[in-house]
Design a protein around this motif. Structure first.
Motif, short mmCIF file in Angstrom:
data_model
loop_
_atom_site.label_atom_id
_atom_site.label_comp_id
_atom_site.label_asym_id
_atom_site.label_seq_id
_atom_site.Cartn_x
_atom_site.Cartn_y
_atom_site.Cartn_z
N LEU A 1 29.03 -36.19 -17.94
CA LEU A 1 29.76 -35.75 -16.71
C LEU A 1 30.02 -34.04 -16.82
CD1 LEU A 1 31.48 -35.91 -13.93
CD2 LEU A 1 33.32 -36.60 -15.01
N LEU A 2 29.84 -33.50 -15.96
CA LEU A 2 30.38 -31.96 -15.96
C LEU A 2 31.30 -31.71 -14.83
CD1 LEU A 2 30.80 -28.96 -16.94
CD2 LEU A 2 28.39 -28.60 -15.83
N ASP A 3 32.70 -31.73 -14.99
CA ASP A 3 33.55 -31.74 -13.87
C ASP A 3 34.11 -30.06 -13.62
OD1 ASP A 3 34.90 -32.53 -11.61
OD2 ASP A 3 36.57 -32.95 -12.81
N LEU A 4 33.57 -29.48 -12.77
CA LEU A 4 33.98 -28.04 -12.32
C LEU A 4 35.25 -28.01 -11.52
CD1 LEU A 4 30.46 -26.96 -11.53
CD2 LEU A 4 31.46 -26.85 -13.60
N GLY A 5 36.23 -27.20 -11.82
CA GLY A 5 37.64 -27.11 -11.19
C GLY A 5 38.19 -28.30 -11.42
N THR A 6 38.13 -28.82 -12.50
CA THR A 6 38.70 -30.02 -12.82
C THR A 6 40.27 -30.36 -12.44
OG1 THR A 6 38.78 -32.06 -14.43
CG2 THR A 6 39.44 -29.87 -15.09
N GLY A 7 41.15 -29.23 -12.25
CA GLY A 7 42.48 -29.50 -12.18
C GLY A 7 43.14 -30.27 -13.04
N THR A 8 43.83 -31.24 -12.64
CA THR A 8 44.45 -32.36 -13.64
C THR A 8 43.49 -33.60 -14.09
OG1 THR A 8 45.56 -33.29 -11.93
CG2 THR A 8 46.52 -31.75 -13.02
N GLY A 9 42.08 -33.55 -13.81
CA GLY A 9 41.24 -34.39 -14.40
C GLY A 9 41.05 -35.64 -13.08
N GLN A 10 41.47 -35.50 -12.17
CA GLN A 10 41.52 -36.79 -11.25
C GLN A 10 39.90 -37.32 -10.98
OE1 GLN A 10 42.67 -34.92 -7.28
NE2 GLN A 10 44.78 -35.66 -7.81
N VAL A 11 38.82 -36.22 -11.19
CA VAL A 11 37.43 -36.97 -11.04
C VAL A 11 37.28 -38.01 -12.24
CG1 VAL A 11 34.91 -36.57 -10.94
CG2 VAL A 11 36.60 -35.22 -9.37
N PRO A 12 37.12 -37.35 -13.59
CA PRO A 12 37.01 -38.27 -14.62
C PRO A 12 37.90 -39.53 -14.66
CG PRO A 12 37.85 -36.15 -15.31
CD PRO A 12 37.61 -36.04 -13.87
N PRO B 1 24.40 -32.37 -18.64
CA PRO B 1 25.11 -33.31 -17.85
C PRO B 1 24.26 -34.08 -16.85
CG PRO B 1 25.43 -30.82 -17.27
CD PRO B 1 25.02 -30.93 -18.67
N THR B 2 24.36 -35.32 -16.89
CA THR B 2 23.70 -35.95 -15.75
C THR B 2 24.24 -35.90 -14.42
OG1 THR B 2 24.58 -38.02 -16.40
CG2 THR B 2 22.73 -37.11 -17.71
N LEU B 3 25.47 -35.95 -14.38
CA LEU B 3 26.52 -35.73 -13.10
C LEU B 3 27.46 -34.53 -13.31
CD1 LEU B 3 27.29 -36.98 -10.34
CD2 LEU B 3 29.18 -38.43 -11.70
N ILE B 4 27.18 -33.63 -11.99
CA ILE B 4 27.98 -32.47 -11.88
C ILE B 4 28.82 -32.67 -10.86
CG2 ILE B 4 28.21 -29.84 -11.78
CD1 ILE B 4 25.52 -29.80 -13.29
N THR B 5 30.22 -32.70 -10.93
CA THR B 5 31.00 -32.90 -9.66
C THR B 5 31.95 -31.69 -9.49
OG1 THR B 5 32.63 -34.07 -11.42
CG2 THR B 5 31.09 -35.05 -10.07
N CYS B 6 32.38 -31.54 -8.39
CA CYS B 6 33.25 -30.42 -7.82
C CYS B 6 34.06 -31.00 -6.71
CB CYS B 6 32.67 -29.25 -7.44
SG CYS B 6 33.49 -27.66 -7.06
N CYS B 7 35.36 -31.27 -6.95
CA CYS B 7 36.26 -31.82 -5.93
C CYS B 7 37.12 -31.01 -5.38
CB CYS B 7 36.61 -33.27 -6.61
SG CYS B 7 37.79 -33.96 -5.38
N ARG B 8 37.34 -30.71 -4.23
CA ARG B 8 38.36 -29.83 -3.52
C ARG B 8 38.42 -28.56 -4.27
NH1 ARG B 8 41.97 -34.68 -4.22
NH2 ARG B 8 41.73 -36.04 -2.43
N SER B 9 37.44 -27.84 -4.67
CA SER B 9 37.42 -26.75 -5.40
C SER B 9 36.29 -25.89 -5.07
CB SER B 9 37.86 -26.83 -7.07
OG SER B 9 36.71 -27.53 -7.33
N PHE B 10 35.37 -26.15 -4.63
CA PHE B 10 34.02 -25.40 -4.50
C PHE B 10 34.26 -24.13 -3.76
CE2 PHE B 10 29.33 -25.09 -3.18
CZ PHE B 10 28.91 -24.95 -4.25
#
Length: 283
Positions: free
Chosen positions: A52-63, A121-130
């Protein structure tokens, strides 16, 4: 999810925006719906060693949401401009990561480079930050670093500013009485209207095959929790009030308590996930 909720910026410093509010962010920002976490996990079920590559992770909610749904996750890269956020994310993941390794990258999403080879990364996520990012450059970076059949997930659900209810309308009016009619955004600017859609960004990228998934949800807010949430936003963070934040919070609490009538404040939202793949990628 057709348009960003706030203006894009490739240069905004997250330290300037949210450095002092990392603890409030972790406590008051809503997490991912379970259904969204399971959707993300389902994209990885045929992947032998998901990364997982989590962009704009903040406090890590996605992972944090994904680890229980995808126990086979082998590595996580956390990316954020804000060092305090990354520290909070790493600390939150430590007791639940198991054998999964975690690296942090402090910097803009489009400048990300893996700390070690062999971890595409096989999954790249961006939550509320794109919306804060240099979006074409981010997608170009994603194409450069991602595994051949990787999935990109752009996610969000608006904010209490955009939610339409009697209590949110009254709250917006109160914020505007302190900060002016224009919605604040960034470190000192205002919201100038929506730009191009996320779908258009993806259509012009390598990840042009897109499916949209919508998850309706209801949230119940205690008035005090709304105040905590507001401290984490770009439109009502404490630094904007020039010494009047205490007065604002007192007035906001009275307003919210009146609307709650001794109960909670209801928010009906839709959490939207755009799943994007390179042409010919797995469905």
């Amino acid at each position: 999810m057709t348009r960003p909720d706030q203006p894009a910026s490739g240069t905004v410093s997250d330290d300037a925006l949210f450095g002092p509010e990392a603890a409030d962010y972790a406590r008051y920002r809503p997490g991912l719906p379970d259904a969204a976490a399971h959707l993300l996990a389902a994209t990885q079920h045929d992947v032998p060693a998901p990364v997982l590559l989590d962009l704009g992770t903040g406090t890590g909610q996605v992972p944090r949401a994904l680890l229980p749904a995808l126990p086979g996750l082998v590595h996580i890269d956390l990316v954020d401009l804000n060092g305090a956020m990354l520290e909070a994310a790493r600390a939150a993941l430590e007791p639940v990561r198991g054998a999964c390794t975690v690296d942090v990258f402090t910097g803009a999403a489009h400048t990300f480079a893996p700390a070690a080879p062999g971890r595409a990364p096989t999954l790249i996520t961006c939550c509320r930050s794109f919306h804060w990012m240099a979006r074409p450059e981010v997608l170009s970076t994603a194409d450069r670093v991602a595994a051949p059949r990787a999935v990109v997930a752009i996610m969000g659900d608006g904010s209490l500013w955009t939610h339409e209810a009697d209590w949110t309308a009254a709250l917006r009016e109160l914020i505007q009485s302190y900060l002016g009619e224009d919605r604040r955004a960034g470190t000192g600017g205002t919201y100038a209207g929506p730009g191009r859609s996320y779908e258009d960004d993806l259509a012009d990228s390598a990840f042009s095959e897109v499916t949209e998934h919508r998850f309706p949800l209801s949230r119940a807010w205690a008035p005090e929790d709304v105040l905590g949430y507001l401290r984490t936003t770009s439109f009502a963070r404490p630094a904007l009030f020039a010494g009047h934040h205490h007065d604002f919070e007192a007035a906001a609490l009275r307003l919210l308590q009146e609307h709650a009538g001794g109960d909670v404040l209801e928010e009906d939202a839709v959490f939207t996930v755009l799943l994007a793949r390179r042409p010919g990628g797995a469905a």
